[in-house]
Design an enzyme around this catalytic site. Structure first.
Site, PDB file in Angstrom:
ATOM      1  N   MET A   1      29.153  -4.718   8.498  1.00  0.00           N
ATOM      2  CA  MET A   1      29.911  -4.764   9.742  1.00  0.00           C
ATOM      3  C   MET A   1      30.692  -3.475   9.885  1.00  0.00           C
ATOM      4  O   MET A   1      31.332  -3.001   8.955  1.00  0.00           O
ATOM      5  CB  MET A   1      30.856  -5.976   9.762  1.00  0.00           C
ATOM      6  CG  MET A   1      31.670  -6.107  11.045  1.00  0.00           C
ATOM      7  SD  MET A   1      30.644  -6.334  12.504  1.00  0.00           S
ATOM      8  CE  MET A   1      31.794  -5.844  13.784  1.00  0.00           C
TER       9      MET A   1
ATOM     10  N   GLU B   1      32.924 -10.214  14.607  1.00  0.00           N
ATOM     11  CA  GLU B   1      31.966 -10.043  15.699  1.00  0.00           C
ATOM     12  C   GLU B   1      31.068 -11.268  15.795  1.00  0.00           C
ATOM     13  O   GLU B   1      30.599 -11.771  14.778  1.00  0.00           O
ATOM     14  CB  GLU B   1      31.099  -8.795  15.453  1.00  0.00           C
ATOM     15  CG  GLU B   1      30.225  -8.438  16.639  1.00  0.00           C
ATOM     16  CD  GLU B   1      29.339  -7.228  16.360  1.00  0.00           C
ATOM     17  OE1 GLU B   1      29.122  -6.425  17.266  1.00  0.00           O
ATOM     18  OE2 GLU B   1      28.847  -7.102  15.217  1.00  0.00           O
TER      19      GLU B   1
ATOM     20  N   GLY C   1      24.513  -8.248   6.938  1.00  0.00           N
ATOM     21  CA  GLY C   1      24.296  -7.220   5.936  1.00  0.00           C
ATOM     22  C   GLY C   1      25.448  -6.250   5.851  1.00  0.00           C
ATOM     23  O   GLY C   1      25.763  -5.730   4.785  1.00  0.00           O
TER      24      GLY C   1
ATOM     25  N   GLU D   1      25.903   1.763  10.119  1.00  0.00           N
ATOM     26  CA  GLU D   1      27.317   1.458  10.360  1.00  0.00           C
ATOM     27  C   GLU D   1      28.102   2.711  10.768  1.00  0.00           C
ATOM     28  O   GLU D   1      29.015   2.624  11.591  1.00  0.00           O
ATOM     29  CB  GLU D   1      27.943   0.810   9.126  1.00  0.00           C
ATOM     30  CG  GLU D   1      27.231  -0.441   8.626  1.00  0.00           C
ATOM     31  CD  GLU D   1      26.931  -1.456   9.721  1.00  0.00           C
ATOM     32  OE1 GLU D   1      27.733  -1.602  10.655  1.00  0.00           O
ATOM     33  OE2 GLU D   1      25.849  -2.086   9.645  1.00  0.00           O
TER      34      GLU D   1
ATOM     35  N   GLU E   1      23.849  -1.773  19.279  1.00  0.00           N
ATOM     36  CA  GLU E   1      22.901  -2.009  18.191  1.00  0.00           C
ATOM     37  C   GLU E   1      21.628  -1.183  18.307  1.00  0.00           C
ATOM     38  O   GLU E   1      21.041  -0.795  17.289  1.00  0.00           O
ATOM     39  CB  GLU E   1      22.564  -3.504  18.104  1.00  0.00           C
ATOM     40  CG  GLU E   1      23.756  -4.403  17.810  1.00  0.00           C
ATOM     41  CD  GLU E   1      24.420  -4.090  16.472  1.00  0.00           C
ATOM     42  OE1 GLU E   1      23.829  -3.345  15.655  1.00  0.00           O
ATOM     43  OE2 GLU E   1      25.540  -4.580  16.248  1.00  0.00           O
TER      44      GLU E   1
END
Length: 543
Positions: free
Chosen positions: A350, A219, A348, A385, A407
């Site tokens: 994905m 990403e 941090g 996540e 997000e």
């Protein structure tokens, strides 16, 4: 396991057919492996100038880099709508093996089934730092009939680096509504800096020795550096992935594995975007559990696993999945989920579907650590996540200008998830202190930045700037505000409608507003009907 036979082996018709299928699959895997290993030297490295097996590529072209003086679709910053991907069959080979020098390259073959939407003699794919061997185009294919069609002559393959395209020029047009298969043999680079994304290398110490692993971070636009693809979030397709690896390593990808015989293949994925395809080749161990049919594995270095560092993540991951399934009333669509602790990566964590990657500090908890702050941080990242499995993976923003649909929701859900796991954490206070107030302060001091950029023409090299506090914090604040304003019950109902309407597809910001408005309209319409009936019945009662 079936009943144990007393002596000999007895096979019924169904068992014989199954055995034949398994043997055929094994033979195919060995043939693929033999073809790939034939391109190597004795120490396992690729031979100089080696190409893909000629049987896979009936026509061959040599790629070149051309100046784009003549106008064409390669001048545009978005892919043309002439072709849409349907399915990828990807075989990837990171050149990693014990005792060899540091791996710097990977190679592979990708067959992409595409549908032609408008007649064209030009194929554009995203491609960065990839070298090509043989390239072929086949079709038109018969629907659901397997390999078919004929070879479409390719006159030229060249690279247009300005917008990161590989351009295939054909000698004839592809037909409207026809299915075609693009076959490309390629070689790329394994980056030794995880902050560059793509396929990257980690070196670490485990069990008293130095080791390597290869992992991916794709990403927003790094999939094109691993394999040629239609690297835009709305260009969703299914994927059939295979990874070639040394037997001493484990290969992981998005879906459960089918065969582990040095070529590990994986089940076909749901329809998804390229940026959440994921690959890891490592020498890790795991702990596992199953939650509602979802096999969950927490992977880490063997020393860390042996010492219990993965237990906290294992204990909370399943319950968070179940909580969010119940919250949205939509089941998680995969049958397995791997969470893996990478020693060093650019972010941090994905949210790759079925293979989530984490910085070690975001996933591993020392059992002797009595401070709750570290546990809360791990629960926060895991919740974030897992929230993405619905907001981002199941329903994906149509373009990166609406990144907050991914997000913002995940940042909101990370706090909701923590509150579920650790009920003593005061959700409102924590959210106000760590999210809303910093965002208000930032909005007051810096140049105003809109949540959704109405100018969709974001150049590729500017996309990373969207992954900032405004997208995450302001997005989460808007989500929290909507929940408070609408009431949590109506808000969750609107989210269920949104997720249901756009599952395995893409959405824009206005699609979310439309679903919220639809729910509110239905509620107000019902209330109006009840009020009218009450007034009418009351009027009759007074006469």
């Amino acid at each position: 396991m079936g009943a144990k036979l007393r002596s000999g082996i007895y096979l019924g018709r169904k068992s014989a057919v199954l055995l034949a299928v398994l043997l055929a699959a094994l033979l195919l895997a060995l043939l693929v492996l033999a073809a790939l290993l034939g391109r190597c030297t004795k120490d396992g490295r690729p031979r100089a100038g080696a190409e893909a097996p000629s049987s896979l590529t009936p026509s061959s072209v040599v790629p070149s880099v051309e100046p784009t003086a003549r106008p064409g679709p390669w001048d545009e910053w978005r892919l043309p709508s002439t072709l849409t991907p349907v399915h990828y069959s990807l075989l990837l080979w990171p050149h990693l093996a014990p005792g060899l020098p540091e791996p710097r390259t990977h190679s592979g073959q990708v067959n992409i089934t595409v549908r032609c939407r408008r007649a064209t003699d030009t194929v554009l794919l995203h491609s960065v730092e990839l070298d090509y061997g043989d390239v072929a185009v086949w079709g038109p294919l018969e629907e659901g009939a397997g390999p078919s069609g004929r070879s479409i002559p390719v006159s030229k393959l060249w690279l247009a680096p300005r917008h990161e395209y590989a351009v295939l020029e054909l000698r004839e047009n592809l037909s409207v509504d026809g299915l075609y298969e693009l076959r490309l043999a390629f070689q790329g680079r394994i980056r030794n800096n995880p902050f560059l994304g793509g396929l990257f290398l980690n070196d670490y110490e485990d069990e008293g020795e130095s080791r390597w692993l290869v992992a991916s971070q794709l990403e927003p636009t790094a999939a094109r550096s691993v394999y040629p693809c239609f690297d835009e979030p709305a260009m969703k397709a299914t994927f059939n992935i295979g990874i070639v690896h040394h037997p001493s390593y484990v290969a992981l990808s998005n879906m459960p594995e089918i065969v582990n015989w040095t070529v590990t293949t994986f089940e076909i994925t749901p329809k998804m975007s390229t940026y959440i395809t994921a690959f890891v080749v490592c020498n890790f161990a795991y702990v596992s559990t199953t939650e509602r049919g979802n096999k969950i594995r927490i992977w880490a270095q063997k020393d860390a696993t042996r010492n219990g560092f993965t237990e906290y993540a294992l204990n909370i991951t399943g319950p968070i999945f179940s909580f969010m399934e119940d919250l949205f009333n939509i089941s998680y669509p995969l049958s397995k989920t791997d969470l893996i602790a990478i020693p060093s990566m650019s972010s941090g964590a994905m949210e790759n579907w079925g293979l989530m990657t984490f910085q070690e500090t975001s996933l591993l908890h020392l059992p002797q650590d009595k401070f709750t702050n570290n546990k809360i941080r791990i629960a926060q990242v895991i919740s974030h996540e897992i929230g993405h499995q619905w907001f981002g993976n199941l329903v994906t923003m149509d373009w990166w200008n609406d990144l907050w649909l991914n997000e913002g929701f995940a940042s909101y859900l990370e706090h909701v998830g923590v509150h579920y796991i650790e009920p003593t954490v005061p959700l409102d206070i924590i959210f106000s202190y760590y999210v809303v107030h910093p965002m208000l302060h930032m909005d007051g001091k810096v140049m105003y930045q809109s949540l959704s950029d109405t100018d969709e023409e974001q150049q590729t090299n500017r996309l990373s700037s969207l992954f900032g506090e405004v997208t995450y914090w302001k997005g989460a604040s808007i989500v929290r505000m909507l929940s408070s304003f609408l009431s949590e019950k109506l808000f969750i109902k609107a989210l269920n409608s949104y997720l249901d309407a756009f599952s395995f597809s893409n959405a824009k910001q206005d699609d979310l507003w439309d679903q919220i408005q639809k729910v509110l309209f239905n509620i107000s319409h019902v209330k109006a009907a009840h009020t009218s009936a009450f007034w009418f019945n009351g009027s009759l009662a007074t006469k």
